[in-house]
Design a protein around this motif. Sequence first.
Motif, mmCIF file in Angstrom:
data_model
loop_
_atom_site.group_PDB
_atom_site.id
_atom_site.type_symbol
_atom_site.label_atom_id
_atom_site.label_comp_id
_atom_site.label_asym_id
_atom_site.label_seq_id
_atom_site.Cartn_x
_atom_site.Cartn_y
_atom_site.Cartn_z
ATOM 1 N N LEU A 1 0.828 -1.198 0.000
ATOM 2 C CA LEU A 1 0.000 0.000 0.000
ATOM 3 C C LEU A 1 0.869 1.257 0.000
ATOM 4 N N ALA A 2 0.223 2.371 -0.314
ATOM 5 C CA ALA A 2 0.910 3.659 -0.348
ATOM 6 C C ALA A 2 -0.092 4.756 -0.025
ATOM 7 N N ASP A 3 0.422 5.896 0.399
ATOM 8 C CA ASP A 3 -0.395 7.089 0.601
ATOM 9 C C ASP A 3 -0.089 8.067 -0.533
ATOM 10 N N LEU A 4 -1.060 8.892 -0.844
ATOM 11 C CA LEU A 4 -0.917 9.899 -1.898
ATOM 12 C C LEU A 4 -1.301 11.245 -1.306
ATOM 13 N N ARG A 5 -0.394 12.225 -1.397
ATOM 14 C CA ARG A 5 -0.669 13.539 -0.817
ATOM 15 C C ARG A 5 -0.529 14.620 -1.872
ATOM 16 N N LEU A 6 -1.278 15.689 -1.685
ATOM 17 C CA LEU A 6 -1.227 16.855 -2.551
ATOM 18 C C LEU A 6 -0.473 17.957 -1.833
ATOM 19 N N ASP A 7 0.490 18.566 -2.506
ATOM 20 C CA ASP A 7 1.296 19.596 -1.852
ATOM 21 C C ASP A 7 1.929 20.466 -2.923
ATOM 22 N N GLY A 8 1.503 21.716 -3.009
ATOM 23 C CA GLY A 8 2.079 22.622 -3.990
ATOM 24 C C GLY A 8 1.037 23.556 -4.578
ATOM 25 N N ARG A 9 1.470 24.340 -5.537
ATOM 26 C CA ARG A 9 0.583 25.306 -6.170
ATOM 27 C C ARG A 9 -0.566 24.590 -6.898
ATOM 28 N N GLY A 10 -1.788 24.967 -6.573
ATOM 29 C CA GLY A 10 -2.950 24.322 -7.169
ATOM 30 C C GLY A 10 -3.572 23.258 -6.283
ATOM 31 N N GLU A 11 -3.065 23.126 -5.052
ATOM 32 C CA GLU A 11 -3.548 22.073 -4.164
ATOM 33 C C GLU A 11 -5.044 22.201 -3.894
ATOM 34 N N GLU A 12 -5.521 23.408 -3.615
ATOM 35 C CA GLU A 12 -6.936 23.573 -3.278
ATOM 36 C C GLU A 12 -7.839 23.174 -4.440
ATOM 37 N N GLU A 13 -7.475 23.570 -5.645
ATOM 38 C CA GLU A 13 -8.284 23.206 -6.809
ATOM 39 C C GLU A 13 -8.251 21.703 -7.053
ATOM 40 N N LEU B 1 -2.853 18.582 5.365
ATOM 41 C CA LEU B 1 -2.668 18.129 3.994
ATOM 42 C C LEU B 1 -3.873 17.310 3.572
ATOM 43 N N HIS B 2 -4.013 17.140 2.256
ATOM 44 C CA HIS B 2 -5.101 16.339 1.714
ATOM 45 C C HIS B 2 -4.534 15.288 0.770
ATOM 46 N N GLY B 3 -5.284 14.209 0.614
ATOM 47 C CA GLY B 3 -4.877 13.132 -0.280
ATOM 48 C C GLY B 3 -5.671 11.881 0.024
ATOM 49 N N TRP B 4 -4.978 10.742 -0.033
ATOM 50 C CA TRP B 4 -5.619 9.453 0.193
ATOM 51 C C TRP B 4 -4.651 8.535 0.932
ATOM 52 N N LEU B 5 -5.183 7.764 1.861
ATOM 53 C CA LEU B 5 -4.387 6.798 2.604
ATOM 54 C C LEU B 5 -4.668 5.388 2.101
ATOM 55 N N ASP B 6 -3.658 4.536 2.209
ATOM 56 C CA ASP B 6 -3.809 3.087 2.059
ATOM 57 C C ASP B 6 -4.362 2.676 0.699
ATOM 58 N N VAL C 1 3.609 10.304 -4.056
ATOM 59 C CA VAL C 1 3.302 8.968 -3.555
ATOM 60 C C VAL C 1 4.285 8.607 -2.446
ATOM 61 N N ASP C 2 3.752 8.146 -1.319
ATOM 62 C CA ASP C 2 4.570 7.686 -0.199
ATOM 63 C C ASP C 2 4.297 6.200 0.025
ATOM 64 N N PRO C 3 5.114 5.312 -0.564
ATOM 65 C CA PRO C 3 4.937 3.881 -0.277
ATOM 66 C C PRO C 3 5.055 3.621 1.221
ATOM 67 N N HIS C 4 4.390 2.581 1.686
ATOM 68 C CA HIS C 4 4.387 2.270 3.115
ATOM 69 C C HIS C 4 5.700 1.603 3.538
ATOM 70 N N SER C 5 6.775 2.377 3.532
ATOM 71 C CA SER C 5 8.001 1.924 4.192
ATOM 72 C C SER C 5 7.779 2.044 5.697
ATOM 73 N N HIS C 6 8.637 1.407 6.487
ATOM 74 C CA HIS C 6 8.532 1.582 7.934
ATOM 75 C C HIS C 6 8.769 3.040 8.313
ATOM 76 N N HIS C 7 9.691 3.692 7.594
ATOM 77 C CA HIS C 7 9.952 5.092 7.880
ATOM 78 C C HIS C 7 8.688 5.922 7.697
ATOM 79 N N HIS C 8 8.006 5.751 6.573
ATOM 80 C CA HIS C 8 6.800 6.541 6.331
ATOM 81 C C HIS C 8 5.705 6.212 7.341
ATOM 82 N N LEU C 9 5.514 4.932 7.641
ATOM 83 C CA LEU C 9 4.480 4.553 8.594
ATOM 84 C C LEU C 9 4.778 5.120 9.980
ATOM 85 N N GLY C 10 6.065 5.172 10.343
ATOM 86 C CA GLY C 10 6.439 5.754 11.630
ATOM 87 C C GLY C 10 6.149 7.237 11.685
#
Length: 281
Positions: A139-151, A169-174, A203-212
């Motif tokens: 699994l992975a998380d997906l986040r929005l960050d930058g110019r145009g994020e609100e739109e 922040l906004h996006g999707w988990l798992d 995209v943030d794959p579920h490494s242990h680092h990211h999950l921590g």
Amino acid sequence: MTVTLAHLPAPSRAVVLACGGFLDQWAALGTPLSVRALRAAGAGGGHLRDWLAEAVAVPAGPGKLTVTARTRPGAYEPGDTVAAIDVDLDLPWPAVSSGPGPVVLGDLPLDPCGMVIGDAAALDSWVGFLPAARSVDGLADLRLDGRGEEEARARYSAQPLPVARGRLLHGWLDLPVAVAYERAAEINEWAVGRGHSAHLAFVDPHSHHHLGVRAGRRDPYGAGVIEVAGSAVVCVGWPPGEVRRFAAGRAFGQVFPVTLEDVEGRAALRWSVPPAAGSIV
């Protein structure tokens, strides 16, 4: 104030306090962390360092180890921050030292990637973000960050993510990893066409680092507990303003003492991070 962070098992009978950034590189540097840690623990505890990888390893008893943190007001950001970490080793003081405490084991820098506390053998399985993060659960998380994020979040119905020290922040988990990368590619293509940031979706794959890190976002002190190789592990992070204070690291003497302490006849591992000059403890 003192807060309890976790109760950890240490089936290998050695517990490690490690810098998180290069935690998965010990074997590549020559010898697995568990081998080095068990050797150090057998000698009563010691500091481990190989290139940029650093840790302290100490012996542990058969029961669960209580990890606590002492906190203080942040020097550069609102809210409290961790000032010291203590690990009750489930051992009587004479089992680690024949003399009075404290016993200095060395020192550690504060890693901007966070600090990790857990069983030495379990941490051999740690998956970090170098050279490229991989998912430990598909699994992975997906986040929005930058110019145009609100739109983008309105167009794609993005959801609020765990708060990172006040920043929403906004996006999707798992998401399945393939789905996360496909959705990120679609959003980034749309963003370029709208004149927004070319890399708006990450995209943030579920490494242990990211999950921590993700687990720590739900905690007021930046500490989270995840599972690694079947064992609970504590991951401790600091807010960005506090981390910048320590960015120079060992090269500029920004290291902090690690000691074995006699706490009412029981052995404890302690790592203390002093306040900034002029701040209130």
